[in-house]
Design an enzyme around this catalytic site. Structure first.
Site, PDB file in Angstrom:
ATOM      1  N   HIS A 136       0.835  -1.204   0.000  1.00 47.04           N
ATOM      2  CA  HIS A 136       0.000   0.000   0.000  1.00 47.04           C
ATOM      3  C   HIS A 136       0.870   1.254   0.000  1.00 47.04           C
ATOM      4  O   HIS A 136       0.646   2.183  -0.788  1.00 47.04           O
ATOM      5  CB  HIS A 136      -0.898  -0.031   1.248  1.00 47.04           C
ATOM      6  CG  HIS A 136      -1.709   1.211   1.461  1.00 47.04           C
ATOM      7  ND1 HIS A 136      -3.053   1.282   1.159  1.00 47.04           N
ATOM      8  CD2 HIS A 136      -1.381   2.419   1.973  1.00 47.04           C
ATOM      9  CE1 HIS A 136      -3.514   2.487   1.464  1.00 47.04           C
ATOM     10  NE2 HIS A 136      -2.514   3.194   1.966  1.00 47.04           N
ATOM     11  N   GLU A 137       1.886   1.274   0.871  1.00 47.73           N
ATOM     12  CA  GLU A 137       2.750   2.453   0.957  1.00 47.73           C
ATOM     13  C   GLU A 137       3.594   2.628  -0.298  1.00 47.73           C
ATOM     14  O   GLU A 137       3.786   3.754  -0.781  1.00 47.73           O
ATOM     15  CB  GLU A 137       3.630   2.356   2.197  1.00 47.73           C
ATOM     16  CG  GLU A 137       2.876   2.584   3.492  1.00 47.73           C
ATOM     17  CD  GLU A 137       2.137   3.918   3.506  1.00 47.73           C
ATOM     18  OE1 GLU A 137       2.770   4.969   3.279  1.00 47.73           O
ATOM     19  OE2 GLU A 137       0.911   3.906   3.724  1.00 47.73           O
ATOM     20  N   GLU A 199      -6.185   7.047  -1.774  1.00 48.02           N
ATOM     21  CA  GLU A 199      -6.224   5.906  -0.856  1.00 48.02           C
ATOM     22  C   GLU A 199      -6.795   4.659  -1.542  1.00 48.02           C
ATOM     23  O   GLU A 199      -6.297   3.546  -1.345  1.00 48.02           O
ATOM     24  CB  GLU A 199      -7.055   6.249   0.386  1.00 48.02           C
ATOM     25  CG  GLU A 199      -6.315   7.095   1.397  1.00 48.02           C
ATOM     26  CD  GLU A 199      -5.113   6.360   1.986  1.00 48.02           C
ATOM     27  OE1 GLU A 199      -5.205   5.152   2.252  1.00 48.02           O
ATOM     28  OE2 GLU A 199      -4.076   7.017   2.177  1.00 48.02           O
TER      29      GLU A 199
END
Length: 268
Positions: A136-137, A199
């Site tokens: 995700h990061e 996101e």
């Protein structure tokens, strides 16, 4: 004068909008990736010197962070090479470090400079779930979401000044803006929060990246449920700009069939 300023801002937005090679959508980009990577290297080294880095040679958790990160980085490189998009990762020199810090946080700077905090591990609980977080990061960095936030900060606070001018005239403010844009420190999500679209993209591509590296993407559902439970009325630092909720889990489930196409279990 007002009309002139408005025209100037419109011109900046027009010139500064580029099409992202990863997501395909238009993004505000007033800072080059090369400039950001150079700044990232400096800030990353400073951060490591000021915090307690857990030695991967003697600590199994730190070694796990490095192992997961290396596998994901390799999978991403192969993926974009196969798509003819090798330049997406130009300049990337991956680093993965575990920091002794009770906060539940993780982040990735331009050029693949990744940090995981020890406070996140009781929530992730297993290697596949941590891979989802690291994926995700990394997705935020590869999709240049932080670059967009940095550009927004330059536009809002310094009138669209070039990075070199901003650093020369207001070095402390510019460095703080950079650290906030990439989720470093306690101000993450306060000044320049990631948008819901950013996101969602990080969730989607992070799911794909972890699956490509051989980690079961289905671990993401239980992970985000634990994230939500750990936050209570205040989400963990990692989620401060976009708390985990039913919508996020529903989006992950929507992307799960595609993620599973990339998934080939690791050979133990």
């Amino acid at each position: 004068m007002k009309n002139l300023f408005t025209s100037f801002m419109v011109a900046i937005l027009f010139i500064g909008c580029t099409q992202n090679m990863v997501t395909g959508r238009k993004q505000l980009s007033l800072v080059s990736e090369t400039e950001l990577q150079s700044m990232a290297q400096q800030q990353y080294n400073t951060f490591l010197s000021e915090n307690k880095v857990v030695n991967a040679s003697v600590n199994k958790d730190a070694e796990m962070v490095r192992r997961i990160g290396t596998r994901i980085a390799s999978a991403i490189q192969k993926f974009y090479d196969a798509k003819g998009l090798t330049t997406v990762l130009d300049g990337y020199k991956w680093e993965f470090n575990l920091i002794d810090n009770k906060d539940a946080n993780a982040w990735c700077m331009p050029g693949g400079k990744v940090v995981v905090y020890t406070g996140l591990l009781p929530i992730t609980q297993n290697e596949a779930a941590l891979a989802v977080v690291i994926g995700h990061e990394i997705a935020h960095a590869v999709a240049q979401h932080g670059s967009q936030r940095m550009s927004q900060g330059l536009l809002q606070q310094l009138g669209g000044a070039a990075l070199q001018i901003a650093l020369a005239n207001k070095p402390a403010e510019t460095q703080n803006m950079f650290m906030t844009a990439y989720g470093v420190g306690t101000t993450v999500g306060v000044m320049l929060p990631f948008s819901r679209k950013d996101e969602n993209e990080a969730d989607q591509y992070g799911l794909y990246f972890s699956a490509m590296a051989g980690y079961n993407p289905q671990e993401a559902i239980a992970l985000w449920q634990r994230m939500a439970a750990a936050g209570g009325t205040k989400p963990p630092e990692f989620l401060s700009s976009h708390p985990s909720d039913e919508t996020r889990i529903a989006n992950l489930q929507r992307h799960m069939p595609e993620a599973l196409k990339y998934y080939k279990p690791l050979k133990r």
